[in-house]
Motif scaffolding. Structure first.
Motif, PDB file in Angstrom:
ATOM      1  N   PRO A 232       0.820  -1.213   0.000  1.00 45.95           N
ATOM      2  CA  PRO A 232       0.000   0.000   0.000  1.00 45.95           C
ATOM      3  C   PRO A 232       0.853   1.262   0.000  1.00 45.95           C
ATOM      4  O   PRO A 232       0.360   2.351  -0.266  1.00 45.95           O
ATOM      5  N   THR A 233       2.148   1.116   0.307  1.00 43.53           N
ATOM      6  CA  THR A 233       3.092   2.219   0.349  1.00 43.53           C
ATOM      7  C   THR A 233       4.496   1.631   0.431  1.00 43.53           C
ATOM      8  O   THR A 233       4.683   0.523   0.945  1.00 43.53           O
ATOM      9  N   ASP A 284       1.235   6.286  -7.869  1.00 44.12           N
ATOM     10  CA  ASP A 284       2.684   6.381  -7.680  1.00 44.12           C
ATOM     11  C   ASP A 284       3.008   7.280  -6.493  1.00 44.12           C
ATOM     12  O   ASP A 284       2.332   8.279  -6.242  1.00 44.12           O
ATOM     13  N   LYS A 285       4.067   6.909  -5.769  1.00 48.56           N
ATOM     14  CA  LYS A 285       4.460   7.686  -4.596  1.00 48.56           C
ATOM     15  C   LYS A 285       5.954   7.523  -4.364  1.00 48.56           C
ATOM     16  O   LYS A 285       6.512   6.453  -4.539  1.00 48.56           O
ATOM     17  N   VAL A 286       6.581   8.622  -3.959  1.00 49.31           N
ATOM     18  CA  VAL A 286       7.972   8.601  -3.516  1.00 49.31           C
ATOM     19  C   VAL A 286       7.960   8.763  -1.999  1.00 49.31           C
ATOM     20  O   VAL A 286       7.336   9.690  -1.473  1.00 49.31           O
ATOM     21  N   GLU A 287       8.622   7.858  -1.314  1.00 47.17           N
ATOM     22  CA  GLU A 287       8.565   7.791   0.150  1.00 47.17           C
ATOM     23  C   GLU A 287       9.917   8.106   0.758  1.00 47.17           C
ATOM     24  O   GLU A 287      10.967   7.824   0.167  1.00 47.17           O
ATOM     25  N   ILE A 352      -1.871  15.306   0.169  1.00 49.97           N
ATOM     26  CA  ILE A 352      -0.814  14.828  -0.720  1.00 49.97           C
ATOM     27  C   ILE A 352       0.345  14.188   0.034  1.00 49.97           C
ATOM     28  O   ILE A 352       1.223  13.576  -0.574  1.00 49.97           O
ATOM     29  N   SER A 353       0.381  14.342   1.360  1.00 45.88           N
ATOM     30  CA  SER A 353       1.479  13.745   2.121  1.00 45.88           C
ATOM     31  C   SER A 353       1.090  13.607   3.581  1.00 45.88           C
ATOM     32  O   SER A 353       0.372  14.455   4.116  1.00 45.88           O
ATOM     33  N   LEU A 388       6.822  12.845  -2.811  1.00 43.35           N
ATOM     34  CA  LEU A 388       5.421  13.040  -2.413  1.00 43.35           C
ATOM     35  C   LEU A 388       4.541  12.014  -3.122  1.00 43.35           C
ATOM     36  O   LEU A 388       5.005  11.342  -4.038  1.00 43.35           O
ATOM     37  N   ALA A 389       3.246  11.947  -2.713  1.00 42.55           N
ATOM     38  CA  ALA A 389       2.261  11.141  -3.421  1.00 42.55           C
ATOM     39  C   ALA A 389       1.801  11.910  -4.657  1.00 42.55           C
ATOM     40  O   ALA A 389       1.500  13.097  -4.581  1.00 42.55           O
ATOM     41  N   LEU A 390       1.747  11.226  -5.795  1.00 39.07           N
ATOM     42  CA  LEU A 390       1.569  11.956  -7.051  1.00 39.07           C
ATOM     43  C   LEU A 390       0.136  12.287  -7.472  1.00 39.07           C
ATOM     44  O   LEU A 390      -0.082  13.363  -8.038  1.00 39.07           O
TER      45      LEU A 390
END
Length: 423
Positions: A232-233, A284-287, A352-353, A388-390
């Motif tokens: 999920p992340t 898509d997400k950058v963590e 968004i985050s 961030l979450a896109l």
């Protein structure tokens, strides 16, 4: 997962703190303490029984060596009884320990003292805001209309290929998506985060380690044939890279970042608030993930908040930061700050985050420890955030940057996109 020692020592304060989550935890904590007492009693009985059995086995060996076989065989019957008792105690101990663990899994994390009481998102506290909300032309469109007009995202084709909540990005829409991912990863690595590319599926132990299981089991896609879960992340695989590890103080801070698609089986609903990119099953997400010494975790949390602020400032989007109240706080978090960007065309804020400190809650599940100055094992603190979450961020860019000539590209993304406007 809460530590048993802390429950034994601070039960009253923990009940008071959990009330911020609108949870009456006293009966649950009392049940945990009763089971813990039973478990410790069974452990003592088992240890004593095993010690008696070992002592008796030595006596039997001495008797055989002394030629007293009859006496030795008589004692062997007693040994058999002790072995049967030890097996029964061991089974009871394992059952009790499992029951205790399952009860502990049901108790959420203790909110930080700064978490406000409240029952819903309406009780969250705004702590910061920045950016000017642009005035758009009268015929300004929401992002799902812009995506169709400029052929950026095809929601209907995604339904054909997979189903609702699985959009297909096309042309400049796909390039803008890729540009955001590259930009975020570059900014994160510049800030000292090590980039990793983790798996998109995890095992059950990983789900339990970071707290998605059993709390969010219904929100995860489960590959039953292999007993694996789609993530999920990226928090889940990245944090679990350190499961069962024992660190030393010089290892801190551990700073990791990674891009992944994310998958969530959220309950379907209808209306403008979930249209387009507002709620997806794949996104898509950058963590960013940090593992910290307990004394420095809140300093690290503030650094993470400032880092995400810097990303949004460079994108020149209007945004605000909320401190989540107890009723809106995630199950495993001690303190969470949500970032929301303002969608001008929708006239609403879009999350968004989330940047969170889990303190030792995840580390206790993960058995993620470090050696302190006295060479004793202590639990680390873990933190994570979207950077961030896109989907909703992209929605905010499309809507806030639209003009009568097309959709402008934020200046910092132009080198990544290779174009300045979508027209």
């Amino acid at each position: 997962m809460l530590q048993l020692q802390r429950i034994r020592e601070d039960k009253k304060d923990m009940v008071k703190a959990l009330a911020k989550r609108n949870l009456d935890a006293e009966a649950m904590l009392d049940g945990i303490l009763r089971l813990d007492e039973k478990r410790r009693g069974l452990q003592t009985d088992l240890d004593n029984t095993l010690a008696a059995s070992n002592k008796l086995s030595k006596e039997i060996g001495m008797l055989f060596k002394s030629g007293k076989a009859a006496e030795a065989n008589a004692l062997k019957e007693k040994t058999a009884g002790l072995k049967e008792l030890s097996k029964s105690l061991s089974d009871d101990l394992n059952d009790t320990a499992e029951e205790l663990k399952n009860l502990l899994y049901q108790i959420p994390n203790i909110p930080h003292e700064s978490v406000p009481a409240g029952s819903s998102e309406d009780d969250n506290e705004e702590t910061f805001s920045a950016g000017d909300i642009p005035e758009l032309q009268k015929d300004a469109l929401p992002h799902w209309e812009l995506a169709k007009e400029y052929d950026l995202i095809d929601f209907e084709l995604g339904v054909k290929v997979t189903g609702s909540g699985f959009p297909i990005y096309k042309g400049k829409g796909a390039k803008l998506q890729r540009a955001l991912i590259s930009y975020f990863l570059d900014k994160n690595t510049e800030a000292g985060y090590t980039e990793v590319q983790p798996p998109l599926l995890v095992n059950e132990a990983s789900g339990f380690g970071t707290g998605q299981l059993p709390d969010k089991e219904g929100q995860m896609y489960h590959v039953q044939a292999d007993d694996l879960y789609l993530i999920p992340t990226a928090e889940v695989p990245i944090t679990n890279m350190l499961r069962d590890e024992i660190l030393v103080e010089n290892d801190f801070p551990i700073k990791l970042t990674g891009y992944t698609p994310c998958f969530r089986r959220e309950a379907g609903s209808y209306g403008a608030h979930v249209r387009g990119l507002n709620r997806l099953h794949q996104f898509d997400k950058v963590e960013i993930v940090r593992v910290e010494h307990p004394e420095k975790s809140y300093e690290a949390l503030n650094e993470m908040v400032e880092h995400v602020k810097g990303l949004l400032n460079e994108l020149k989007l209007p945004y605000r930061i909320l401190r989540l109240c107890g009723g809106d706080l995630g199950f495993t978090a001690a303190l969470t700050y949500d970032f929301e960007v303002f969608s001008t065309a929708q006239d609403r804020w879009l999350e968004i985050s989330s940047v969170s400190n889990f303190e030792s809650y995840q580390a206790n599940r993960l058995k993620l420890r470090y050696k302190d100055e006295n060479n004793k094992n202590q639990l680390t603190h873990t933190l994570n955030g979207s950077a961030l979450a896109l989907p909703r961020l992209l929605a905010g860019i499309l809507e806030n940057y639209q003009t009568d000539k097309g959709i402008k590209i934020p200046e910092v993304l132009v080198p990544y996109c290779g174009f300045e406007i979508i027209d």
